[in-house]
Design a protein around this motif. Structure first.
Motif, PDB file in Angstrom:
ATOM      1  N   THR A  48      14.777  -8.956  12.854  1.00 31.27           N
ATOM      2  CA  THR A  48      15.334 -10.264  13.216  1.00 31.27           C
ATOM      3  C   THR A  48      14.321 -11.394  13.109  1.00 31.27           C
ATOM      4  N   LYS A  49      13.025 -11.071  13.044  1.00 29.65           N
ATOM      5  CA  LYS A  49      12.005 -12.112  13.008  1.00 29.65           C
ATOM      6  C   LYS A  49      11.778 -12.654  11.603  1.00 29.65           C
ATOM      7  N   PHE A  50      11.969 -11.840  10.576  1.00 27.22           N
ATOM      8  CA  PHE A  50      11.758 -12.288   9.197  1.00 27.22           C
ATOM      9  C   PHE A  50      12.694 -11.500   8.282  1.00 27.22           C
ATOM     10  N   TRP A  51      12.857 -12.014   7.065  1.00 24.91           N
ATOM     11  CA  TRP A  51      13.712 -11.358   6.077  1.00 24.91           C
ATOM     12  C   TRP A  51      12.834 -10.932   4.899  1.00 24.91           C
ATOM     13  N   PRO A  52      12.505  -9.640   4.775  1.00 28.40           N
ATOM     14  CA  PRO A  52      11.614  -9.154   3.714  1.00 28.40           C
ATOM     15  C   PRO A  52      12.333  -9.062   2.373  1.00 28.40           C
ATOM     16  N   LEU A  53      12.510 -10.190   1.723  1.00 28.95           N
ATOM     17  CA  LEU A  53      13.289 -10.267   0.493  1.00 28.95           C
ATOM     18  C   LEU A  53      12.689  -9.409  -0.622  1.00 28.95           C
ATOM     19  N   ASP A  54      11.408  -9.584  -0.894  1.00 21.05           N
ATOM     20  CA  ASP A  54      10.774  -8.862  -1.998  1.00 21.05           C
ATOM     21  C   ASP A  54      10.771  -7.351  -1.758  1.00 21.05           C
ATOM     22  N   GLU A  55      10.593  -6.941  -0.505  1.00 21.48           N
ATOM     23  CA  GLU A  55      10.562  -5.519  -0.193  1.00 21.48           C
ATOM     24  C   GLU A  55      11.941  -4.889  -0.373  1.00 21.48           C
ATOM     25  N   VAL A  56      12.980  -5.588   0.050  1.00 27.55           N
ATOM     26  CA  VAL A  56      14.337  -5.078  -0.143  1.00 27.55           C
ATOM     27  C   VAL A  56      14.666  -4.968  -1.624  1.00 27.55           C
ATOM     28  N   ARG A  57      14.232  -5.956  -2.406  1.00 24.61           N
ATOM     29  CA  ARG A  57      14.464  -5.911  -3.854  1.00 24.61           C
ATOM     30  C   ARG A  57      13.769  -4.692  -4.470  1.00 24.61           C
ATOM     31  N   THR A  58      12.546  -4.422  -4.049  1.00 18.50           N
ATOM     32  CA  THR A  58      11.815  -3.273  -4.575  1.00 18.50           C
ATOM     33  C   THR A  58      12.512  -1.962  -4.230  1.00 18.50           C
ATOM     34  N   ILE A  59      13.019  -1.853  -3.010  1.00 20.24           N
ATOM     35  CA  ILE A  59      13.706  -0.622  -2.594  1.00 20.24           C
ATOM     36  C   ILE A  59      14.986  -0.422  -3.407  1.00 20.24           C
ATOM     37  N   ILE A  60      15.724  -1.499  -3.647  1.00 21.65           N
ATOM     38  CA  ILE A  60      16.957  -1.390  -4.433  1.00 21.65           C
ATOM     39  C   ILE A  60      16.652  -0.954  -5.855  1.00 21.65           C
ATOM     40  N   GLU A  61      15.590  -1.470  -6.429  1.00 19.18           N
ATOM     41  CA  GLU A  61      15.259  -1.171  -7.821  1.00 19.18           C
ATOM     42  C   GLU A  61      14.664   0.220  -8.005  1.00 19.18           C
ATOM     43  N   CYS A  62      13.918   0.694  -7.021  1.00 20.05           N
ATOM     44  CA  CYS A  62      13.088   1.883  -7.252  1.00 20.05           C
ATOM     45  C   CYS A  62      13.529   3.130  -6.508  1.00 20.05           C
ATOM     46  N   SER A  63      14.523   3.074  -5.643  1.00 17.45           N
ATOM     47  CA  SER A  63      14.848   4.257  -4.843  1.00 17.45           C
ATOM     48  C   SER A  63      16.341   4.511  -4.839  1.00 17.45           C
ATOM     49  N   SER A  64      16.682   5.709  -4.387  1.00 23.23           N
ATOM     50  CA  SER A  64      18.079   6.111  -4.256  1.00 23.23           C
ATOM     51  C   SER A  64      18.496   5.892  -2.805  1.00 23.23           C
ATOM     52  N   ILE A  65      19.314   4.885  -2.574  1.00 25.24           N
ATOM     53  CA  ILE A  65      19.696   4.505  -1.215  1.00 25.24           C
ATOM     54  C   ILE A  65      20.808   5.425  -0.723  1.00 25.24           C
ATOM     55  N   LYS A  66      20.694   5.864   0.516  1.00 20.90           N
ATOM     56  CA  LYS A  66      21.690   6.753   1.102  1.00 20.90           C
ATOM     57  C   LYS A  66      23.043   6.052   1.216  1.00 20.90           C
ATOM     58  N   MET A  67      24.105   6.854   1.170  1.00 22.82           N
ATOM     59  CA  MET A  67      25.452   6.298   1.238  1.00 22.82           C
ATOM     60  C   MET A  67      25.691   5.538   2.535  1.00 22.82           C
ATOM     61  N   ASN A  68      25.185   6.071   3.649  1.00 24.24           N
ATOM     62  CA  ASN A  68      25.462   5.432   4.932  1.00 24.24           C
ATOM     63  C   ASN A  68      24.667   4.149   5.139  1.00 24.24           C
ATOM     64  N   LYS A 119       0.829  -1.201   0.000  1.00 20.79           N
ATOM     65  CA  LYS A 119       0.000   0.000   0.000  1.00 20.79           C
ATOM     66  C   LYS A 119       0.868   1.257   0.000  1.00 20.79           C
ATOM     67  N   LEU A 120       1.924   1.241   0.798  1.00 19.02           N
ATOM     68  CA  LEU A 120       2.818   2.393   0.869  1.00 19.02           C
ATOM     69  C   LEU A 120       3.537   2.600  -0.461  1.00 19.02           C
ATOM     70  N   HIS A 121       3.978   1.528  -1.082  1.00 14.53           N
ATOM     71  CA  HIS A 121       4.698   1.629  -2.354  1.00 14.53           C
ATOM     72  C   HIS A 121       3.789   2.187  -3.450  1.00 14.53           C
ATOM     73  N   ASN A 122       2.553   1.731  -3.489  1.00 17.86           N
ATOM     74  CA  ASN A 122       1.605   2.248  -4.487  1.00 17.86           C
ATOM     75  C   ASN A 122       1.322   3.725  -4.262  1.00 17.86           C
ATOM     76  N   LEU A 123       1.283   4.132  -3.007  1.00 17.40           N
ATOM     77  CA  LEU A 123       1.032   5.535  -2.705  1.00 17.40           C
ATOM     78  C   LEU A 123       2.239   6.401  -3.067  1.00 17.40           C
ATOM     79  N   LEU A 124       3.438   5.873  -2.836  1.00 19.73           N
ATOM     80  CA  LEU A 124       4.649   6.629  -3.157  1.00 19.73           C
ATOM     81  C   LEU A 124       4.826   6.806  -4.659  1.00 19.73           C
ATOM     82  N   LYS A 125       4.351   5.833  -5.446  1.00 20.85           N
ATOM     83  CA  LYS A 125       4.471   5.959  -6.896  1.00 20.85           C
ATOM     84  C   LYS A 125       3.615   7.092  -7.437  1.00 20.85           C
ATOM     85  N   LYS A 126       2.601   7.496  -6.683  1.00 21.88           N
ATOM     86  CA  LYS A 126       1.721   8.569  -7.133  1.00 21.88           C
ATOM     87  C   LYS A 126       2.246   9.951  -6.762  1.00 21.88           C
ATOM     88  N   THR A 127       3.177  10.021  -5.807  1.00 18.73           N
ATOM     89  CA  THR A 127       3.679  11.322  -5.388  1.00 18.73           C
ATOM     90  C   THR A 127       4.736  11.823  -6.358  1.00 18.73           C
TER      91      THR A 127
END
Length: 632
Positions: free
Chosen positions: A412-432, A383-391
């Protein structure tokens, strides 16, 4: 930041505060029941101590007033005691009984006398409190607001007493500011209040500190925002200057200078989600130092030493603020000509009304207490990703994605693989965040996602580059074959590692780097991995003529890597018997290459002689109009 040492044990008593003393190497430690003590920081020795009789307790930290050369403490909220350093018993000290609860005594080296701050926010010089002590409590009339923090800060030629009140029923914070004459101590203006937050505000202040260099109040909020409120203006304004992700009650902040702050409770994804003490440069938005700490309760900053209450002791961290490095600041410094007073960074609390759901979703998804299961996390992220695509605000979208990435890396409870992939593909990750991201992908042994990160990310730190290389070399070939099928890239070339593994290693070798930084990073590579890497580089330089030009590094690139690896492990390569074979093989192939280029040099000489003695056609630049001479 240097390694810590223990100043004192608390033995279960509440620590009220740590204050500077007459000597720079001495501090005042105040505990609620055990009294106050003086400690020499250099050798951690207690030089003086004062205790109270049963039924009495300090309710605020004891301070030292340089003007009167005396210590001042508040006992049971209503008794102010003053005594010199030579006094051994507090029962014989001067005391002042007041009718209203005193919150804290503030002192300043350049201020003529101490300032008393009452719990209702009333501010007076200590000498004037005596007059008010005779006024009945009904005449005083305590207000509905209660002070939670108060500080004395320089403001040009005057001083400001800033009080932060507890959160009221409307969900907002009130800050009162009173200006005092720095020479006489007279109150120049009555305190006026400003409100931070609104009725629908969902986040609150976690900690605050003051910066004397910029005459400002620095506040840390629950959503990780670090805000600055200028106090030397006619109308104080609050702007966001940085962000740390998510803060908690264990998170505390102290200003070190105009651009650097110390923060406890920072989660370091590269250390398996451990929390610690960090020094953050808010100007360039990068962490200069980090040290792991246990549960932190309070943080103090005195004379280039950070004092942290951890468990049942006081830990001291000496520090020295280093000038920011250019390489770490590239891409992070905003336009220095832009005024921060009139242009503030976008923040979640100021999102337009048409995107009102964005604020609630962003703050909810980054809070592990509200979203603790992957199914709910995945649903809210979509839901958040769809909303961000509209801004249309790219900065806001990237800022939000970076905050979610921090949550993903610290989870530590789960590894959000698909979400991390989406962030890498669609956003500019900070240097730090690049180095923690690479470290986390290696920890999860996610080869395909690491392959994607190497393709998408720019300015990869050399330390992360070496970690990728070492990880690839250590993984079995079969894991790369599966990842290669996922990425839908094929390479028919065979080598020491196999087709798939070679392609992934070649991708690392092709990444841009700084030679000096890479040499330093390569020194951290294990020697067994160095030998394997040299064998592979030997094969690349031997088979250079068979390069397909797409995914294999050039001869110059291979030579650079060989030179840097040899430079980083020069002494080990000399002493190790296991390295003799590969060194001999490298020397042999270099000699062959050298002979080849020598032959090319000989061939070049022959061709030059033939060219000089022969009439060869020469290329001529003929314009629109020219005169040609023909020889018949």
């Amino acid at each position: 930041m240097e390694d810590c040492f223990t100043l004192s044990r608390l033995n279960g008593d509440d620590l009220l505060g740590i204050e500077p003393c007459k000597d720079l190497d001495c501090v005042i430690v105040t505990q609620k029941l055990r009294g106050c003590s003086l400690f020499k920081v250099k050798d951690q020795k207690q030089t003086h101590s004062w205790s109270l009789k049963r039924g009495h307790a300090f309710t605020s930290s004891v301070v030292y007033d340089r003007q009167s050369d005396q210590f001042i403490g508040i006992v049971n909220n209503k008794t102010i005691r003053q005594w010199p350093i030579g006094e051994s018993s507090l029962d014989r000290t001067n005391k002042l009984l007041v009718t209203r609860d005193v919150f804290r005594i503030l002192v300043h080296s350049s201020f003529p006398e101490p300032i008393a701050v009452l719990k209702d926010g009333t501010i007076n010089r200590l000498s004037q409190v005596k007059v008010q002590s005779n006024v009945s409590e009904t005449e005083q009339g305590s207000g509905p607001d209660t002070v939670q923090w108060c500080h004395l800060v320089d403001a040009k030629n005057n001083c400001c007493v800033v009080c932060v009140f507890q959160r009221n029923t409307t969900g907002s914070r009130k800050i009162s500011i009173s200006q005092l004459n720095g020479q006489t101590g007279e109150i120049l203006t009555e305190s006026h209040a400003i409100t931070i937050g609104s009725n629908n505000k969902t986040v609150d202040i976690v900690s605050c500190s003051v910066c004397h260099e910029s005459s400002s109040l620095i506040t840390l909020w629950e959503d990780g925002s670090i805000c600055q409120t200028r106090l030397d203006r006619h109308t104080p304004s609050t702007i966001k200057i940085s962000s740390i992700g998510i803060s908690s009650p264990e998170t505390h902040i102290q200003t070190l200078n105009e651009s650097c702050v110390a923060i406890t409770g920072i989660v370091n994804p590269t250390e398996h989600g451990k929390t610690g003490l960090s020094i953050l440069d808010t100007k360039f938005d990068n962490i200069q130092a980090w040290r792991e700490t246990n549960q932190c309760k309070k943080l103090f900053n005195i004379e280039n030493h950070l004092y942290v209450e951890c468990d049942d002791s006081i830990q001291v961290y000496p520090y020295d603020i280093q000038p920011p490095k250019l390489l770490s600041a590239i891409g992070k410094l905003s336009d220095s000509n832009t005024s921060k007073d009139s242009h503030s960074l976008p923040e979640f609390r100021a999102i337009p009304d048409e995107n009102g759901d964005l604020q609630n979703m962003a703050l909810k998804i980054i809070d592990p207490k509200k979203i603790s299961h992957y199914k709910a996390f995945k649903h809210l992220f979509e839901k958040l990703h769809n909303l961000l695509k509209k801004t249309s605000n790219d900065f806001l979208s990237n800022e939000c994605c970076n905050l979610v990435l921090v949550r993903c890396l610290s989870e530590t409870k789960f590894w959000p693989l698909d979400e991390v992939r989406t962030i890498i593909e669609c956003s500019s990750i900070k240097m730090n965040l690049i180095e923690p991201l690479i470290h986390s992908l290696i920890q999860h042994e996610d080869i395909s996602l690491l392959h994607l990160a190497l393709q998408k990310l720019t300015d990869l730190p050399e330390a992360s580059l070496v970690k990728c290389l070492q990880f690839y070399i250590s993984v079995d070939d079969s894991a790369f074959t599966k990842a290669l099928e996922t990425s839908q890239e094929k390479d028919e070339e065979e080598n020491i590692f196999g087709k798939a593994k070679s392609q992934f290693i070649n991708q690392v070798l092709l990444v841009m780097y700084s030679k000096s930084s890479l040499v330093t990073a390569l020194k951290m590579m294990s020697f067994s991995t160095v030998l394997v890497l040299l064998k592979y580089l030997h094969q690349l330089i031997s088979n250079e003529s068979d390069s397909n030009g797409k995914c294999q590094p050039s001869l110059n690139k291979v030579i650079d890597w060989i030179s840097l690896v040899l430079d980083a492990h020069f002494n080990q390569l000399i002493l190790s018997q296991d390295a003799r074979t590969i060194i001999a093989d490298l020397h042999e192939v270099v000699e062959i290459q050298k002979e080849f280029y020598d032959d090319l040099g000989t061939l070049e000489g022959l061709l030059l002689q033939l060219k000089a003695k022969s009439i060869l056609p020469q290329k001529q630049n003929i314009g629109l109009y020219s005169i040609e001479v023909l020889h018949l």
